[in-house]
Design an enzyme around this catalytic site. Structure first.
Site, PDB file in Angstrom:
ATOM      1  N   LYS A   1      31.894 -18.799  49.343  1.00 15.20           N
ATOM      2  CA  LYS A   1      32.122 -18.778  47.886  1.00 15.20           C
ATOM      3  C   LYS A   1      32.842 -20.029  47.359  1.00 15.20           C
ATOM      4  O   LYS A   1      32.573 -20.462  46.236  1.00 15.20           O
ATOM      5  CB  LYS A   1      32.930 -17.537  47.496  1.00 15.20           C
ATOM      6  CG  LYS A   1      32.159 -16.236  47.605  1.00 15.20           C
ATOM      7  CD  LYS A   1      32.978 -15.067  47.103  1.00 15.20           C
ATOM      8  CE  LYS A   1      32.293 -13.755  47.377  1.00 15.20           C
ATOM      9  NZ  LYS A   1      33.039 -12.611  46.839  1.00 15.20           N
TER      10      LYS A   1
ATOM     11  N   TYR B   1      35.084  -0.520  50.048  1.00 18.49           N
ATOM     12  CA  TYR B   1      34.099   0.462  49.590  1.00 18.49           C
ATOM     13  C   TYR B   1      33.476   1.245  50.742  1.00 18.49           C
ATOM     14  O   TYR B   1      32.679   2.143  50.511  1.00 18.49           O
ATOM     15  CB  TYR B   1      33.010  -0.205  48.748  1.00 18.49           C
ATOM     16  CG  TYR B   1      32.326  -1.355  49.440  1.00 18.49           C
ATOM     17  CD1 TYR B   1      32.736  -2.665  49.221  1.00 18.49           C
ATOM     18  CD2 TYR B   1      31.284  -1.131  50.338  1.00 18.49           C
ATOM     19  CE1 TYR B   1      32.131  -3.727  49.865  1.00 18.49           C
ATOM     20  CE2 TYR B   1      30.667  -2.182  50.987  1.00 18.49           C
ATOM     21  CZ  TYR B   1      31.102  -3.477  50.750  1.00 18.49           C
ATOM     22  OH  TYR B   1      30.501  -4.529  51.402  1.00 18.49           O
TER      23      TYR B   1
END
Ligand code: NAP
Length: 292
Positions: free
Chosen positions: A68, A230
């Site tokens: 990123k 998650y």
């Protein structure tokens, strides 16, 4: 018949990445001719891979760990969020060949928070646990929103201090405190939003999965607790937060909403987030069942 318009995600490794499930479900539901695949791209070949995707007619890419920050220098233009975060998680390939770098991690988190709780970080006392890539996006977004107080706590003290300085520089109106994981009671005292961005609670390691990032009795009643983790969707942190009388914001929602923001930029169409959330839960159950 022409091939579907290619979309994809670049990561290293890439075998575990779930975003193809989300985007391909959206394409199927909407009857749009896009196909999204995960690609394992070694850091040494990131530039070639991005330029190759452009040459092959990709409409967009998701960029994930560890690329990123490294991918920023290959962009022709950055969105405001990508510039402030110093990181790109979404690329749009424009028709004229330009590469536009966006970051949907912060806005995806914020939209899901607002939808789930009706609240916004403006004027709120906020605590971010962790100082890695996810923390960077969330801390910048919270600072941009005009939080009354932002504190970043991390296992490695120096990284928390570095991130606090980074956020203050990116959002000059903000005042950010950094620190270690000691005395989280005082850091959490009076907090209205606590975000876990550490990998504590994450499946794959029994001890890590069983360890909440903050003691249960440090969580203020009525506070909003949001988890980046998650898998599993209901982490030890969120279970403890529920018992402590906090409002819960799941990491699955954050994952789907950051994908939805990218999807809208690539296709111009809203992602059917309810249906995509269902397919994500099915994929997570399968993964937890098979490998858990
Ligand atoms: P990262 O850059 O590797 O950062 C990991 C963070 O976790 C660091 O702050 C690290 O602390 C901390 N940590 C790791 N092990 C720890 C331990 N045993 N005790 C205390 N702290 C520990 O990873 P990331 O990209 O920020 O991702 C972090 C988590 O967020 C992952 O579970 C990822 O899947 C999730 N995530 C979810 C979404 C979403 O859409 N829901 C988006 C992004 C990330 P040190 O600095 O001390 O090593």
């Amino acid at each position: 018949m022409p091939n579907p318009i290619p979309l994809g995600v670049f990561g290293f490794p890439a075998g575990h990445i779930l975003s193809p499930v989300l985007h391909n479900k959206a394409a199927e539901e909407l009857g749009l001719d896009y196909h999204y695949l995960a690609y394992e791209v070694h850091p040494d070949y990131l530039e070639e891979a991005v330029r190759g995707a452009r040459a092959m007619g990709f409409r967009g890419l998701t960029i994930t760990i560890p690329h990123k920050v490294a991918v920023v220098k290959f962009m022709d233009e950055l969105s405001e969020d990508a510039r402030l975060m110093g990181a790109v998680n979404t690329i749009i390939f424009e028709e004229d060949g330009r590469l536009i770098g966006h970051n949907t991690d912060g806005i995806g988190w914020l939209r899901f928070l607002e939808e789930t709780t009706g609240e916004h970080p403006r004027e709120k006392k906020c605590l971010v646990l962790g100082a890695g890539g996810a923390a960077r996006a969330i801390a910048v977004k919270i600072a941009q929103c005009g939080a009354a107080h932002l504190e970043i706590r991390n296992r490695t003290y120096e990284k928390a201090m570095e991130l606090a300085h980074f956020v203050e520089k990116s959002v000059p109106s903000s005042k950010v405190k950094g620190g270690g994981l000691d005395d989280l009671y005082s850091a959490a005292d009076g907090c209205e939003i606590i975000v876990n961005t550490t990998s504590l609670g994450m499946w794959g390691n029994a001890e890590r999965m069983a360890t909440p990032p903050i003691p249960e009795d440090a969580i203020p009643n009525g506070c909003i607790c949001s988890d980046a983790v998650y898998i599993p969707p209901d982490t030890e942190f969120l279970k403890a937060a529920r018992r402590a009388g906090a409002q819960i914001v799941h990491g699955t929602g954050w994952l789907v909403y950051q994908a939805a923001a990218a999807w809208k930029m690539w296709t111009g169409v809203d992602m059917p987030t309810d249906i995509v959330m269902e397919v994500l839960h099915e994929a997570l159950e399968l993964r937890l069942g098979i490998e858990g």
